[in-house]
Write a protein that holds these residues in place. Structure first.
Motif, PDB file in Angstrom:
ATOM      1  N   GLY A 135      18.763  10.767   3.185  1.00 13.70           N
ATOM      2  CA  GLY A 135      19.872  11.041   3.960  1.00 13.70           C
ATOM      3  C   GLY A 135      20.983  11.832   3.888  1.00 13.70           C
ATOM      4  N   VAL A 136      20.977  12.693   2.800  1.00 17.37           N
ATOM      5  CA  VAL A 136      21.683  13.884   2.462  1.00 17.37           C
ATOM      6  C   VAL A 136      21.329  15.147   3.390  1.00 17.37           C
ATOM      7  N   PRO A 137      22.118  15.812   4.078  1.00 19.10           N
ATOM      8  CA  PRO A 137      21.851  16.990   4.887  1.00 19.10           C
ATOM      9  C   PRO A 137      21.443  18.142   3.922  1.00 19.10           C
ATOM     10  N   ALA A 138      20.971  19.192   4.183  1.00 19.79           N
ATOM     11  CA  ALA A 138      20.781  20.327   3.459  1.00 19.79           C
ATOM     12  C   ALA A 138      22.158  20.824   2.876  1.00 19.79           C
ATOM     13  N   GLY A 168       9.784  19.685   3.857  1.00 15.57           N
ATOM     14  CA  GLY A 168      10.797  20.048   4.604  1.00 15.57           C
ATOM     15  C   GLY A 168      11.861  20.293   3.862  1.00 15.57           C
ATOM     16  N   ALA A 169      12.436  19.551   3.049  1.00 17.19           N
ATOM     17  CA  ALA A 169      13.601  19.242   2.529  1.00 17.19           C
ATOM     18  C   ALA A 169      13.776  20.202   1.371  1.00 17.19           C
ATOM     19  N   PHE A 170      12.403  20.546   0.512  1.00 17.22           N
ATOM     20  CA  PHE A 170      12.470  21.533  -0.444  1.00 17.22           C
ATOM     21  C   PHE A 170      11.242  22.431  -0.277  1.00 17.22           C
ATOM     22  N   PRO A 171      11.480  23.387   0.578  1.00 18.56           N
ATOM     23  CA  PRO A 171      10.156  24.238   1.209  1.00 18.56           C
ATOM     24  C   PRO A 171       9.765  25.132  -0.229  1.00 18.56           C
ATOM     25  N   ASP A 172      10.436  25.285  -1.166  1.00 21.12           N
ATOM     26  CA  ASP A 172      10.306  26.040  -2.338  1.00 21.12           C
ATOM     27  C   ASP A 172       9.719  25.117  -3.475  1.00 21.12           C
ATOM     28  N   PHE A 173       9.434  23.867  -3.137  1.00 18.44           N
ATOM     29  CA  PHE A 173       8.711  22.830  -4.133  1.00 18.44           C
ATOM     30  C   PHE A 173       7.932  23.404  -5.017  1.00 18.44           C
TER      31      PHE A 173
END
Length: 158
Positions: free
Chosen positions: A115-118, A80-85
């Motif tokens: 804890g860091v927003p996008a 979710g945080a890195f959808p291009d992982f």
């Protein structure tokens, strides 16, 4: 947590030995490659299926993630945080009860992480992934990377 390309060098590439040790190394490497390919597809279920015991230790996060439900939550958060992982296996090395994968990860920060927003910023970071085995059973993956570098690339200053 890693994906692989077919260009990764491995210390079994030139080993055509059919000793029990060589066969064990080949089985372990096949499991690691299957695991990494599943992560690259963001296929949580297939990633979990590579484990005999689902355990991740992302060192930068400060606590191990143990059990299928916790690992599923970790991977869901990661993708979710890195959808291009995507990660490239630079080399693969075998030890007595581990497989070490030197990895380069290139992603974009599109969701909350640690804890860091996008931020929408790109990240390029080198990782060391240690796959722990009991025989030919994958029991844990330990992921290490320079979290300060990652945070700096997404705009968090210390």
């Amino acid at each position: 947590m890693t994906t692989t390309t077919n260009t990764a060098t491995t210390d079994t590439d030139t080993n055509t030995n059919t000793t029990p040790e060589a066969k064990l190394r080949a089985r372990r490497e096949a499991i690691v490659r299957t695991h990494m390919e599943a992560e690259g597809r963001h296929d949580v279920a297939a990633t979990l299926n590579t484990f005999a015991e689902a355990n991740y230790d992302v060192v930068a996060l400060g606590a191990p993630t143990n059990g299928p439900q916790a690992v599923e939550e970790l991977l869901t958060m990661l993708f979710g945080a890195f959808p291009d992982f995507a990660a490239e296996a630079l080399s693969i090395h075998h030890g007595d009860d581990i497989v070490f994968v030197d990895t380069w990860m290139a992603v974009t920060h599109h969701g909350p992480w640690a804890g860091v927003p996008a931020t929408g910023r790109p990240i390029d970071v080198r990782c060391g992934c240690v796959f722990h085995f009991d025989g030919d059973r994958l029991v844990k993956e330990t992921v290490s990377f320079d979290h300060a570098t990652l945070l700096g690339q997404i705009g968090v200053s210390g």
